[in-house]
Design a protein around this motif. Structure first.
Motif, PDB file in Angstrom:
ATOM      1  N   LYS A  52       0.911  -1.173  -0.137  1.00 20.30           N
ATOM      2  CA  LYS A  52       0.065  -0.107   0.035  1.00 20.30           C
ATOM      3  C   LYS A  52       1.011   1.263  -0.005  1.00 20.30           C
ATOM      4  O   LYS A  52       1.806   1.394   0.315  1.00 20.30           O
ATOM      5  CB  LYS A  52      -0.878  -0.003   1.323  1.00 20.30           C
ATOM      6  N   GLN A  53       0.284   2.379  -0.765  1.00 21.65           N
ATOM      7  CA  GLN A  53       0.964   3.486  -0.433  1.00 21.65           C
ATOM      8  C   GLN A  53       0.040   4.727  -0.184  1.00 21.65           C
ATOM      9  O   GLN A  53      -1.109   4.685  -0.809  1.00 21.65           O
ATOM     10  CB  GLN A  53       1.853   3.709  -1.959  1.00 21.65           C
ATOM     11  N   THR A  54       0.246   5.775   0.516  1.00 19.65           N
ATOM     12  CA  THR A  54      -0.467   6.710   0.869  1.00 19.65           C
ATOM     13  C   THR A  54       0.327   7.995   0.476  1.00 19.65           C
ATOM     14  O   THR A  54       1.487   8.159   0.787  1.00 19.65           O
ATOM     15  CB  THR A  54      -0.997   6.820   2.297  1.00 19.65           C
ATOM     16  N   LYS A 103      -5.216  13.806  -0.661  1.00 19.31           N
ATOM     17  CA  LYS A 103      -4.805  12.564  -0.332  1.00 19.31           C
ATOM     18  C   LYS A 103      -5.242  11.445  -1.225  1.00 19.31           C
ATOM     19  O   LYS A 103      -6.058  11.347  -1.595  1.00 19.31           O
ATOM     20  CB  LYS A 103      -5.731  12.324   1.094  1.00 19.31           C
ATOM     21  N   THR A 104      -3.933  10.598  -1.419  1.00 20.44           N
ATOM     22  CA  THR A 104      -4.258   9.521  -2.316  1.00 20.44           C
ATOM     23  C   THR A 104      -3.823   8.259  -1.607  1.00 20.44           C
ATOM     24  O   THR A 104      -2.795   8.199  -0.929  1.00 20.44           O
ATOM     25  CB  THR A 104      -3.332   9.595  -3.635  1.00 20.44           C
ATOM     26  N   GLU A 105      -4.398   7.113  -1.809  1.00 17.42           N
ATOM     27  CA  GLU A 105      -4.092   5.856  -1.465  1.00 17.42           C
ATOM     28  C   GLU A 105      -4.302   4.645  -2.594  1.00 17.42           C
ATOM     29  O   GLU A 105      -5.100   4.768  -3.290  1.00 17.42           O
ATOM     30  CB  GLU A 105      -4.707   5.501  -0.200  1.00 17.42           C
ATOM     31  N   ASP A 107      -3.820   0.655  -2.957  1.00 16.74           N
ATOM     32  CA  ASP A 107      -3.852  -0.763  -2.208  1.00 16.74           C
ATOM     33  C   ASP A 107      -3.453  -1.682  -3.591  1.00 16.74           C
ATOM     34  O   ASP A 107      -4.271  -2.268  -4.248  1.00 16.74           O
ATOM     35  CB  ASP A 107      -5.191  -1.075  -1.727  1.00 16.74           C
TER      36      ASP A 107
END
Length: 150
Positions: A52-54, A103-105, A107
């Protein structure tokens, strides 16, 4: 302005590919300050495989050449639209008085690397052969673009 937009696009999804792994999940956070823009990216990974990357960015409207909220929306919304309906990707922008908070996430257990690699601003190596995002390659790319590891 172009440099900030370029970094924002880069930041939305900086990605490097290859490697393999398993084990206990860890995280690493990277920050960048550029022309008033503050970016914080956190990668969650097992061995070399990013799960995952936020990304959280605070961007003064002046950094993107916008005078106000409406002008900022006209610049950012066309870029943000491409993230709608992409499986495994959450993206939101909060337009405030003199800045936006983005904000970006991602998965990676749900997202298609091919689909993510086609989004504007992403950087991939070997998308045809890789089947996951490499933490090592991601860190190298971030550090070479001016990010600092927290």
């Amino acid at each position: 302005m172009k440099k900030v937009l370029g970094v924002l696009s880069l930041v939305i999804l900086i990605i490097g590919l290859v490697g393999c792994g398993g084990a206990k999940e860890q995280s690493s956070t990277y920050t960048l300050s550029l022309e008033g823009t503050e970016i914080e990216m956190t990668y969650y990974y097992k061995n070399d495989k990013v799960t995952k990357q936020t990304t959280n960015s605070t961007v003064p409207y002046s950094s993107i050449g916008a005078a106000d909220k409406e002008e900022a929306k006209s610049i950012i919304e066309p870029l943000a639209k491409q993230y709608e309906n992409v499986t495994g990707v959450k993206h939101e922008v909060d337009y405030q008085e003199d800045k936006l908070v983005e904000k970006t996430e991602v998965d990676y257990s749900k997202a298609s690397l091919k689909e993510v690699s086609e989004l504007t601003g992403t950087m991939f190596d070997d998308t045809e052969e890789a089947d996951f995002v490499s933490m090592k390659k991601s860190e190298e790319m971030l550090l070479s673009n001016g990010f600092t590891k927290k």
